[in-house]
Design an enzyme around this catalytic site. Structure first.
Site, PDB file in Angstrom:
ATOM      1  CB  THR A 147      -0.916   3.366  12.390  1.00 20.32           C
ATOM      2  OG1 THR A 147       0.073   2.599  13.483  1.00 20.32           O
ATOM      3  CG2 THR A 147      -0.321   4.835  12.240  1.00 20.32           C
ATOM      4  CD  GLU A 181       1.170   6.721   9.539  1.00 20.26           C
ATOM      5  OE1 GLU A 181      -0.200   6.626   9.063  1.00 20.26           O
ATOM      6  OE2 GLU A 181       1.837   5.848   9.628  1.00 20.26           O
ATOM      7  CE  LYS A 221      11.034  -6.379  -2.722  1.00 18.51           C
ATOM      8  NZ  LYS A 221      10.168  -6.565  -1.626  1.00 18.51           N
ATOM      9  CD1 TRP A 244      10.352  -5.591  -7.349  1.00 20.79           C
ATOM     10  CD2 TRP A 244       9.316  -3.790  -7.164  1.00 20.79           C
ATOM     11  NE1 TRP A 244      11.313  -5.009  -6.526  1.00 20.79           N
ATOM     12  CE2 TRP A 244      10.767  -3.733  -6.517  1.00 20.79           C
ATOM     13  CE3 TRP A 244       8.491  -2.540  -7.121  1.00 20.79           C
ATOM     14  CZ2 TRP A 244      11.087  -2.761  -5.605  1.00 20.79           C
ATOM     15  CZ3 TRP A 244       9.160  -1.545  -6.261  1.00 20.79           C
ATOM     16  CH2 TRP A 244      10.389  -1.362  -5.661  1.00 20.79           C
TER      17      TRP A 244
HETATM   18  P1  AMP Z   1      -4.507   3.351   7.448  1.00 18.96           P
HETATM   19  O1  AMP Z   1      -3.407   4.251   8.033  1.00 18.96           O
HETATM   20  O2  AMP Z   1      -4.811   2.330   8.080  1.00 18.96           O
HETATM   21  O3  AMP Z   1      -5.699   4.237   6.594  1.00 18.96           O
HETATM   22  O4  AMP Z   1      -3.902   2.796   6.093  1.00 18.96           O
HETATM   23  C1  AMP Z   1      -3.121   3.592   5.142  1.00 18.96           C
HETATM   24  C2  AMP Z   1      -2.608   2.960   3.734  1.00 18.96           C
HETATM   25  O5  AMP Z   1      -3.879   2.261   3.255  1.00 18.96           O
HETATM   26  C3  AMP Z   1      -1.701   3.557   2.815  1.00 18.96           C
HETATM   27  O6  AMP Z   1      -0.587   3.719   3.257  1.00 18.96           O
HETATM   28  C4  AMP Z   1      -2.189   2.513   1.630  1.00 18.96           C
HETATM   29  O7  AMP Z   1      -1.170   1.422   1.765  1.00 18.96           O
HETATM   30  C5  AMP Z   1      -3.496   2.156   2.006  1.00 18.96           C
HETATM   31  N1  AMP Z   1      -4.530   2.895   1.021  1.00 18.96           N
HETATM   32  C6  AMP Z   1      -5.402   3.829   1.398  1.00 18.96           C
HETATM   33  N2  AMP Z   1      -5.915   4.568   0.501  1.00 18.96           N
HETATM   34  C7  AMP Z   1      -5.788   3.554  -0.981  1.00 18.96           C
HETATM   35  C8  AMP Z   1      -5.863   3.695  -2.238  1.00 18.96           C
HETATM   36  N3  AMP Z   1      -6.918   4.456  -2.603  1.00 18.96           N
HETATM   37  N4  AMP Z   1      -5.266   2.682  -2.924  1.00 18.96           N
HETATM   38  C9  AMP Z   1      -4.429   1.845  -2.485  1.00 18.96           C
HETATM   39  N5  AMP Z   1      -4.280   1.740  -0.994  1.00 18.96           N
HETATM   40  C10 AMP Z   1      -4.913   2.738  -0.197  1.00 18.96           C
END
Ligand code: AMP
Length: 546
Positions: free
Chosen positions: A187, A332, A439, A444
């Site tokens: 990640t 994930e 918050k 929120w």
């Molecule tokens: P990563 O593991 O670096 O791809 O990050 C995943 C995170 O990116 C997710 O848990 C979201 O918070 C954010 N994310 C991915 N796609 C979107 C989307 N279309 N809109 C908003 N947040 C997103």
């Protein structure tokens, strides 16, 4: 109970490779070279090179389950490794080339990578940690640029093309247990230490089937897919494997990630689809304001990784007739969790159509989703109730590499850390990351919503909103704004612009203007440094009357 009569045929990366090479042997991987003609290889050639690479790796001592890392741009050789390493039974570990040195050495050692395949122009970046990699037994350099800085490690430094030239095609891919590891990705570590996610052959195959299905990305042999999303960012969103299942030609930008190159690539090679995070799309849009660009070959674009602002989707549609569809996912989740295609009956180009496309996605077939409140109780799918999104399914991780992290799971469901709503048809809307929600006075405020409204202002290039401590309200929003070149806007004007779009009490009274919003290694807004700068009092903050 009667037993099924179906064959117990393992789903594997080798099966994806065989299909692409056999059925779509003439489809291509086209790698942009920045100036000269692009490099082209057919899927049949890629398969033969993958066989040679597997033979070379086996000769170097790589065995089943061993980790082979890549430190590469999106290019043909990276694609060959995508197939060779898992198909031979080893585990492909795609390294993020933008990690800080200490994170990079940490994950190479944590994953126990034995071999690292590296692009020659990335050697200087890898060389920064070369003395801290005791388990690496060989470096394989793609290209003939200087690789001497890697010699300090003591492990042999070999050349990719020499290794392949010494081998014949025809590696016999072993039978695999479909549940065994195929590849891994850490990640991005925006919320803590990077965690390793290990994909299985089965999850990779099923995810690739989902990617090419019409209700998700929907690629076919007629497509030419520009994979701007890096191959180290969650398997380039599954596009390489999806392409081999569907026959879609792959367009690989190599190190040429600048809008100038991406748009030339699209125009010259007639890409039909492109996938990128919103910051890259934004860069293309800004470039297009100053230069003549031709995106007419694109039938669609996909955006994911962060919320795409409305204005971004609108401008692409108005200026280029390009329909960008959002998707949601995480490292994930392999990553595909949903795509936001409007339901039937909605007229394309209308504001209703845009409202649907601003959803984060509609739950992908194969993924189960729910939202829960703070006590863990499930909330209704009514489009109103806001809670944490949890998912489970065959391509969702159930733990982390050498780190079970029980706090990230809830009775077999992955806790995504994303806050949002789901409606009765499975359209979900992420309103924030749990850690980014502001918050204020017991209510929120969605930072994403404020950012999206702000970025619709003609003078605003980028906006990120963070919560800062407030003695009366607990937290209040601080808007961090980057203005477009040669434009002006005051905090009062921007606050007035927001009033009417969000509830009055949500309008920030704290503002700061900066040259650039910090970005994460995969190009998303990074709020951690903004919070740190606020804490260190290094931001120049304007306070306006509410
Ligand atoms: P990563 O593991 O670096 O791809 O990050 C995943 C995170 O990116 C997710 O848990 C979201 O918070 C954010 N994310 C991915 N796609 C979107 C989307 N279309 N809109 C908003 N947040 C997103």
């Amino acid at each position: 109970m009667i037993p099924s009569t179906m064959q117990d045929f393992p789903l594997s990366v080798a099966a994806i490779l065989r299909h692409g090479a056999r059925v779509y042997g003439g489809s291509e991987c086209v790698t942009w070279t920045g100036g000269g003609p692009p490099r082209r290889a057919t899927f049949a050639e890629i398969a033969r090179n993958a066989e040679r690479l597997a033979s070379a790796l086996a000769r170097l001592g790589v065995r089943r389950g061993d980790r082979v890392a890549t430190f590469c741009w999106n290019n043909q050789e990276h694609l060959e490794a995508y197939f060779a390493v898992p198909a031979m039974g080893a585990v492909l570990h795609t390294l993020n080339i933008r990690l800080f040195p200490e994170q990079l050495s940490h994950i190479i050692n944590h994953a126990d990578d034995q071999v690292v395949i590296v692009d020659d122009n990335l050697v200087p970046l890898l060389a920064r940690v070369v003395n801290e990699l005791p388990a690496v037994e060989a470096f394989i350099v793609v290209g003939d640029g200087d690789a001497s800085p890697l010699e300090a490690n003591g492990a042999p430094v070999l050349r990719y093309h020499d290794l392949l030239a010494a081998e014949e095609p025809g590696y016999a891919w072993p039978d695999m247990d479909e549940r065994s590891a195929a590849s891994m990705c850490y990640t991005s570590g925006t919320t803590g230490d990077p965690k390793g996610v290990v994909y299985s052959h089965r999850s990779t195959f099923l995810h690739a089937m989902a990617v090419q299905s019409a209700s998700m990305v929907g690629i076919t042999e007629a497509d030419r897919v520009l994979t701007i999303v890096p191959m180290f960012h969650v398997n380039a969103w599954g596009l390489p494997y999806g392409a081999f299942l569907s026959g879609a030609t792959l367009h690989m930008p190599g190190p040429f990630m600048q809008p100038e190159h991406l748009t030339k690539f699209i125009a010259q090679e007639k890409s039909t689809l492109a996938s990128a995070v919103p910051t890259i799309w934004n860069g293309i849009l800004a470039y297009g304001e100053q230069h003549e660009i031709d995106l007419s070959s694109l039938r669609s674009g996909t955006s994911g990784g962060a919320a795409a602002p409305r204005v971004l989707l609108e401008r692409f549609e108005e200026r280029y007739g390009l329909r960008i569809i959002q998707g949601w996912g995480m490292t994930e989740t392999s990553p595909l969790g949903g795509m936001a295609f409007p339901p039937p009956g909605v007229e394309p180009g209308t504001s209703e159509d845009m409202d649907w496309r601003l959803k984060s996605g509609r739950v992908a077939a194969g993924v189960e989703m729910r939202i829960v409140d703070d006590s863990g109780a499930e909330l209704p799918w009514d489009g109103e109730a806001v809670g944490e999104i949890e998912v489970r399914g065959p391509w969702i991780t159930g733990s982390y590499h050498r780190d079970p992290a029980p706090q990230k799971f809830d009775d077999g469901w992955l806790r995504t850390g994303d806050i949002g709503t789901i409606d009765d048809r499975g359209f979900f809307q992420i309103t924030d990351r749990a850690k980014d929600v502001i918050k204020s006075g017991g209510e929120w405020i969605s930072s994403v919503e404020l950012e999206n409204h702000l970025m619709a202002h003609p003078a605003v290039a980028e906006a990120a909103v963070i919560g800062i401590p407030d003695p009366r309200w607990d937290e209040r929003p601080l808007a961090c704004v980057v203005l477009r070149p040669d434009t002006t806007a005051t905090s009062d004007e921007l606050a007035a612009f927001l009033a009417g779009k969000v509830a009055r009490w949500q309008v920030p009274e704290y503002w700061t203007f900066m040259d650039e919003i910090p970005k994460t290694t995969v190009g998303k807004f990074d709020k951690k440094p903004l919070r740190a700068h606020h804490k260190d009092a290094t931001l120049k903050i304007e306070h306006i009357e509410r």
